[in-house]
Design a protein around this motif. Structure first.
Motif, PDB file in Angstrom:
ATOM      1  N   ALA A   4     -19.299   5.613  -1.993  1.00  0.00           N
ATOM      2  CA  ALA A   4     -18.796   4.542  -2.857  1.00  0.00           C
ATOM      3  C   ALA A   4     -19.782   4.241  -3.981  1.00  0.00           C
ATOM      4  N   LYS A   5     -19.261   3.968  -5.167  1.00  0.00           N
ATOM      5  CA  LYS A   5     -20.103   3.608  -6.295  1.00  0.00           C
ATOM      6  C   LYS A   5     -20.605   2.171  -6.140  1.00  0.00           C
ATOM      7  N   PRO A   6     -21.769   1.848  -6.722  1.00  0.00           N
ATOM      8  CA  PRO A   6     -22.358   0.517  -6.512  1.00  0.00           C
ATOM      9  C   PRO A   6     -21.547  -0.630  -7.099  1.00  0.00           C
ATOM     10  N   LYS A  27     -23.317  -6.357  -5.986  1.00  0.00           N
ATOM     11  CA  LYS A  27     -23.408  -6.121  -7.427  1.00  0.00           C
ATOM     12  C   LYS A  27     -22.032  -6.178  -8.084  1.00  0.00           C
ATOM     13  N   ALA A  28     -21.000  -5.860  -7.324  1.00  0.00           N
ATOM     14  CA  ALA A  28     -19.649  -5.827  -7.873  1.00  0.00           C
ATOM     15  C   ALA A  28     -18.996  -7.202  -7.927  1.00  0.00           C
ATOM     16  N   VAL A  29     -19.507  -8.149  -7.139  1.00  0.00           N
ATOM     17  CA  VAL A  29     -18.802  -9.438  -7.047  1.00  0.00           C
ATOM     18  C   VAL A  29     -19.607 -10.629  -7.555  1.00  0.00           C
ATOM     19  N   LEU A  30     -20.914 -10.491  -7.655  1.00  0.00           N
ATOM     20  CA  LEU A  30     -21.727 -11.631  -8.070  1.00  0.00           C
ATOM     21  C   LEU A  30     -21.784 -11.730  -9.589  1.00  0.00           C
ATOM     22  N   ARG A  31     -21.430 -12.888 -10.068  1.00  0.00           N
ATOM     23  CA  ARG A  31     -21.519 -13.175 -11.501  1.00  0.00           C
ATOM     24  C   ARG A  31     -22.291 -14.472 -11.659  1.00  0.00           C
ATOM     25  N   HIS A  32     -23.587 -14.378 -11.553  1.00  0.00           N
ATOM     26  CA  HIS A  32     -24.432 -15.570 -11.550  1.00  0.00           C
ATOM     27  C   HIS A  32     -25.703 -15.243 -12.327  1.00  0.00           C
ATOM     28  N   SER A  33     -26.025 -16.068 -13.296  1.00  0.00           N
ATOM     29  CA  SER A  33     -27.151 -15.776 -14.180  1.00  0.00           C
ATOM     30  C   SER A  33     -28.504 -15.845 -13.471  1.00  0.00           C
ATOM     31  N   SER A  41     -26.443  -2.889  -2.169  1.00  0.00           N
ATOM     32  CA  SER A  41     -26.689  -3.993  -1.243  1.00  0.00           C
ATOM     33  C   SER A  41     -25.352  -4.665  -0.940  1.00  0.00           C
ATOM     34  N   TYR A  42     -25.088  -4.908   0.342  1.00  0.00           N
ATOM     35  CA  TYR A  42     -23.787  -5.444   0.717  1.00  0.00           C
ATOM     36  C   TYR A  42     -23.907  -6.709   1.558  1.00  0.00           C
TER      37      TYR A  42
END
Length: 219
Positions: A4-6, A27-33, A41-42
């Motif tokens: 799976a891609k990151p 990395k795919a779901v976090l949108r936080h500055s 990392s999962y």
């Protein structure tokens, strides 16, 4: 099937072809500055969210977009259900008479006497396994290759390749001797191309440091 891609939201494909909703690549779901997270990392959750963007608040509930500190998570970390990072914005001042955070009820003006003056980053290394329900306290510095027991409360600096458990978490044992640990940190397999990592899974998941060094020597 390729690895799976990151940036894959749900990286686990079940035998029926559907995707396991309880595990996400962060990395795919976090949108936080104020959160930085490395590839692969999962986080796995017993009660997955319908909107995966909510995982930032679930794992770091006191880290706000305006917080001065950061949460930094390395590559290939494995974070179990119920883990929480209690970042520095959750702290109260405790060097005086009262710990009450008066300023947060009055606009949180800068320089207010009830506000803490130190906001240390929380930093997690690479290939860290954090067990179910563990709590990582403000400013913790966790090395690479660390294993954190379920329900542990972790603070301070945790050396590379150690196993810690308890409240407060203490070192249970070192996974490798100091010389081997130094060699592993120099190898930094988590920075290799993913195809090379997958091809050498037996060596990476085994305990033979020499085998990993032979991979590097082959180029």
């Amino acid at each position: 099937m390729p690895f799976a891609k990151p940036d894959t939201r749900f990286p686990i494909t079940l035998p029926d072809g559907s995707h396991h909703q309880g595990t996400v690549f962060l990395k795919a779901v976090l949108r936080h500055s104020r959160i930085e997270v490395g590839d692969y990392s999962y986080y796995s959750d017993h009660a997955p969210l319908e909107d995966p963007s909510g995982y930032a608040a679930r794992i770091a509930p006191y880290l706000f977009e305006f917080s001065p500190e950061k949460l930094v998570i390395g590559k290939f970390c494995q974070i179990a259900s119920g883990v929480q990072f209690i970042t520095s914005s959750a702290n109260h001042r405790y060097d005086g008479i009262s710990t009450f955070p008066f300023a947060i009820f009055d606009g949180m003006g800068a320089g207010r006497p009830s506000m803490p003056t130190s906001f240390a980053d929380t930093v997690i290394g690479n290939d860290v396994w954090i067990g179910t329900g563990a709590m990582i306290l403000p400013g913790a510095q966790i090395g690479s290759g660390v294993i954190i027991g379920a329900g542990s409360v972790v603070r301070g600096k945790v050396p590379d390749y150690t196993i810690v458990a308890g409240n407060p978490a203490q070192v249970v044992r070192h996974r490798f001797d100091p010389a081997q640990t130094a060699r592993l940190m120099k190898l930094a397999w988590w920075d290799w191309p993913i195809d090379l990592i997958v091809a050498n899974g037996a060596a990476i998941c085994g305990g033979d440091v020499d085998a990993l060094e032979r991979v590097v020597a082959k180029g």
